[in-house]
Design a protein around this motif. Structure first.
Motif: not given
Length: 422
Positions: A138-139, A142-143, A158, A162-163, A165, A184, A188
């Protein structure tokens, strides 16, 4: 469905913000404004192929006119759109400056498709135990820039950002993790990758935007899956080509032909369960997600929308599988929900043999250890009633007849047998 209970501070912000919006003080949701802001924020200007633009424009109009956003919901929607545009700019910039990205070969990716609540999650978790598999975290979705390498994948700075969020989602919608665990460092789904092309079911689950959904269902997804491939190439460029991508999202079932156009050697697992057994749970999840952004949720409308959406998706899958049968049947493996629940390792062993993957005793033991230690109801139980969403199995099940007969009826393929080694 009960009206969601919001923390006092959240309710107060929405109440005050509602007054401000009525007075005309609201953040604009327009494609041009968002793109200009994203370019200013990143100091970049190349979005790549602008074939995503009609989707972004359609999405912005639907969010403005249909989603009934509250104050925080408008902030969330604008923030999400802006973040995804910035992500897109960064990905295009990195892939343009780094020739190694487009030289990456995505070899024999393994896709999991099928309705939610059909065993896709436990299947994904078990397959992720295979060290030969690489799956998007997931992290990093996102980035993603710069891409992680094998050493930094689980300790990158990072991750903490993310965590935070993801923790906010549970704060805004208490109990959400009981329905769909997020984090995170968890795998995902591909809807989050496709979201930056603005052609993704992620939007229609999060917001009540029926015009966008109708528009989306009529689109050719070839360019969206080419974007998906570029994102995998970026992530892979930091990690190397020695692993097989493991990918999952339910809506893949509606785009099987497109997936095989973009990934000709893909292997696709399709999971199966009687649709009416899962629609109430799915509708409950959709309603909960939408409470993040709106105070006006109609559970019955959500239930009917999900009913018709999945009738469409599954029928598309049936037609695509029939069309692909002559030349691509060897690239599909079907799994019934009861089999993955009752004998998961036998199912996976059969699938590995079918696709020619190496299923070692060590991997089998690793998967068994995971099952033995997998927590039950880690975040509480997810409770729902079909009647809350206007769903009736006898009345509504007829719309799934052709799908059920093909994959779950008496003439369907035999269930996976018990493994003699298990």
């Amino acid at each position: 469905m009960k009206k969601p209970k919001r923390p006092f501070a959240i309710a107060a912000i929405n109440s005050l913000g509602g007054l401000l919006m009525k007075a005309g003080m609201r953040d604009p949701l327009s494609a041009d404004d968002l793109m200009q802001q994203a370019m200013r924020n990143t100091q970049l200007s190349d979005f790549g192929d602008i074939d995503f633009l009609p989707a972004l424009e359609q999405l912005c109009v639907a969010l403005e006119t249909e989603a009934k956003l509250n104050f925080i919901g408008r902030k969330i929607a604008r923030g999400s759109l802006l973040s995804l545009l910035e992500r897109r700019l960064n990905i295009i910039n990195y892939s343009t400056r780094t020739p190694a990205v487009k030289q990456q070969h995505i070899r024999k990716p393994l896709f999991i498709a099928g309705m939610p609540r059909t065993g896709t999650t436990i299947l994904f978790e078990l397959l992720s135990q295979d060290p030969h598999h690489r799956f998007p975290l997931s992290w990093e979705v996102e980035n993603p820039i710069p891409p992680a390498n094998e050493d930094s994948l689980h300790n990158d700075p990072r991750i903490a950002l993310a965590e935070k969020q993801f923790e906010q989602v549970e704060q805004l919608v208490p109990g959400f993790n009981a329905m769909h665990e997020i984090g995170a460092t968890l795998p995902q789904e591909c809807v989050a990758i496709l979201a930056a092309h603005f052609m993704s079911e992620q939007w229609v689950v999060s917001y009540n935007i029926p015009s966008y959904r109708r528009w989306l269902m009529q689109r050719d997804f070839r360019k969206a899956y080419e974007w998906h491939r570029l994102c995998l190439q970026v992530m892979q460029s930091g990690y190397g080509e020695n692993k097989r991508w493991l990918l999952k999202t339910p809506p893949h079932i509606g785009y099987l032909e497109t997936i095989l156009e973009v990934y000709p050697d893909a292997c696709i697992i399709q999971t199966h369960r009687e649709p009416m057994q899962v629609l109430a749970s799915l509708s409950s999840l959709t309603c909960s997600l939408r409470t993040l952004a709106s105070d006006k949720i109609d559970p019955v409308a959500v239930g009917q929308d999900e009913l018709h959406n999945w009738q469409d998706f599954l029928q598309r899958g049936v037609k695509a599988r029939s069309k692909l049968a002559e030349n691509h049947s060897h690239q599909f493996f079907d799994i019934r929900f009861d089999d993955i629940v009752q004998r998961p390792l036998a199912v996976i062993e059969s699938m590995y043999h079918y696709f020619g993957f190496d299923f070692t005793p060590e991997l089998k033991q690793k998967m068994q250890d995971y099952l033995d230690n997998r927590p039950r109801d880690k975040h509480g139980q997810h409770r729902y009633e079909a009647a809350d969403y206007g769903l009736d199995a006898e009345r509504d099940g007829a719309g799934f007849a052709s799908y059920s007969q093909r994959y779950l009826g008496a003439s369907a393929a035999a269930p996976i047998p018990e493994s003699s080694t298990e």
